[in-house]
Design an enzyme around this catalytic site. Structure first.
Site, PDB file in Angstrom:
ATOM      1  N   GLU A  64     -87.344 -20.927  62.900  1.00  0.00           N
ATOM      2  CA  GLU A  64     -87.712 -22.404  62.923  1.00  0.00           C
ATOM      3  C   GLU A  64     -87.270 -23.176  64.042  1.00  0.00           C
ATOM      4  O   GLU A  64     -86.692 -22.692  64.991  1.00  0.00           O
ATOM      5  CB  GLU A  64     -87.395 -22.874  61.644  1.00  0.00           C
ATOM      6  CG  GLU A  64     -87.683 -22.055  60.589  1.00  0.00           C
ATOM      7  CD  GLU A  64     -87.438 -22.462  59.072  1.00  0.00           C
ATOM      8  OE1 GLU A  64     -86.330 -23.640  58.897  1.00  0.00           O
ATOM      9  OE2 GLU A  64     -88.065 -21.826  57.963  1.00  0.00           O
ATOM     10  N   GLU A  75     -93.562 -12.219  59.975  1.00  0.00           N
ATOM     11  CA  GLU A  75     -94.502 -11.169  60.215  1.00  0.00           C
ATOM     12  C   GLU A  75     -94.905 -11.241  61.661  1.00  0.00           C
ATOM     13  O   GLU A  75     -95.113 -10.311  62.361  1.00  0.00           O
ATOM     14  CB  GLU A  75     -95.653 -11.416  59.400  1.00  0.00           C
ATOM     15  CG  GLU A  75     -95.297 -11.255  57.890  1.00  0.00           C
ATOM     16  CD  GLU A  75     -94.848 -12.554  57.158  1.00  0.00           C
ATOM     17  OE1 GLU A  75     -94.321 -13.441  57.873  1.00  0.00           O
ATOM     18  OE2 GLU A  75     -95.528 -13.054  56.217  1.00  0.00           O
TER      19      GLU A  75
HETATM   20  N1  THU Z   1     -92.465 -17.773  56.381  1.00  0.00           N
HETATM   21  C1  THU Z   1     -92.554 -16.519  57.125  1.00  0.00           C
HETATM   22  O1  THU Z   1     -91.951 -16.111  57.635  1.00  0.00           O
HETATM   23  N2  THU Z   1     -93.443 -15.746  56.247  1.00  0.00           N
HETATM   24  C2  THU Z   1     -93.918 -15.897  55.254  1.00  0.00           C
HETATM   25  O2  THU Z   1     -94.927 -15.081  54.818  1.00  0.00           O
HETATM   26  C3  THU Z   1     -94.080 -17.099  54.733  1.00  0.00           C
HETATM   27  C4  THU Z   1     -93.355 -18.245  55.261  1.00  0.00           C
HETATM   28  C5  THU Z   1     -91.734 -18.727  56.743  1.00  0.00           C
HETATM   29  C6  THU Z   1     -92.083 -19.904  57.626  1.00  0.00           C
HETATM   30  C7  THU Z   1     -90.942 -20.927  57.486  1.00  0.00           C
HETATM   31  O3  THU Z   1     -89.994 -20.678  58.452  1.00  0.00           O
HETATM   32  C8  THU Z   1     -90.402 -20.571  56.278  1.00  0.00           C
HETATM   33  O4  THU Z   1     -90.866 -19.339  55.892  1.00  0.00           O
HETATM   34  C9  THU Z   1     -90.791 -21.712  55.224  1.00  0.00           C
HETATM   35  O5  THU Z   1     -92.277 -21.799  55.090  1.00  0.00           O
END
Ligand code: THU
Length: 159
Positions: A64, A75
């Site tokens: 993030e 992913e």
């Molecule tokens: N996120 C993922 O890394 N993969 C997913 O399949 C769903 C969402 C992350 C993005 C963000 O850092 C956090 O989860 C909340 O949305």
């Protein structure tokens, strides 16, 4: 005028113990790497483990950023690293696990739209369907190919 319907399919199992050894190992890796996620804004820690046809396993987690859109999902971190380092090896399976404030997600993790699109690109690139293992504490979903999560998709043949 005609109503058209599209069927998707996935396999549901109870937990990690019902997976074969290599799939269980991949999910264990996704769970493990989720702990290294950089997710101070959502506190939603996601891990992903990509198994390539050459046997290599590449992992990633969500990264993030204070400027929110600059972050990236687990992913795509894993998939892009796999494709960057092993450009000639097709992706066989991708496992995804997540932890929220209560621990391991109870329900299977569902990849976001952009990740589905990136998984589609990897399928088309190597002309090989990718198996997805969507981890959850109370159930795990196994999806044989992104077409089940992204019907009516836009790919390179549509250009
Ligand atoms: N996120 C993922 O890394 N993969 C997913 O399949 C769903 C969402 C992350 C993005 C963000 O850092 C956090 O989860 C909340 O949305």
């Amino acid at each position: 005028m005609e109503l058209k319907k599209i069927e998707i399919e996935f396999i549901e199992i109870a937990n990690i113990n019902e997976l074969n050894t290599s799939d269980a190992y991949l999910v264990a890796k996704a769970r493990e790497v989720a702990n290294n996620a950089w997710a101070p804004y959502s506190n939603f820690l996601v891990g992903s483990a990509v198994e390539l046809m050459n046997g290599k396993i590449i992992t990633g987690n969500n990264q993030e950023n204070a400027a929110y859109p600059s972050g990236l999902c687990a992913e795509r971190v894993a998939l892009f690293a796999a494709n960057a380092n092993y450009p000639n090896s097709a992706v066989k399976t991708i496992a995804i696990s997540a932890y929220n404030k209560n621990g391991l997600s109870k329900m299977p993790v569902k990849p976001c739209g952009s990740c589905r699109q990136s998984i589609l690109e990897a399928e088309l690139r190597f002309e090989t369907p990718i198996r997805l293992i969507l981890d959850g504490q109370n159930k795990i979903h196994i999806v044989e190919g992104i077409k089940n999560l992204l019907p009516l998709s836009f790919g390179r043949d549509d250009l």
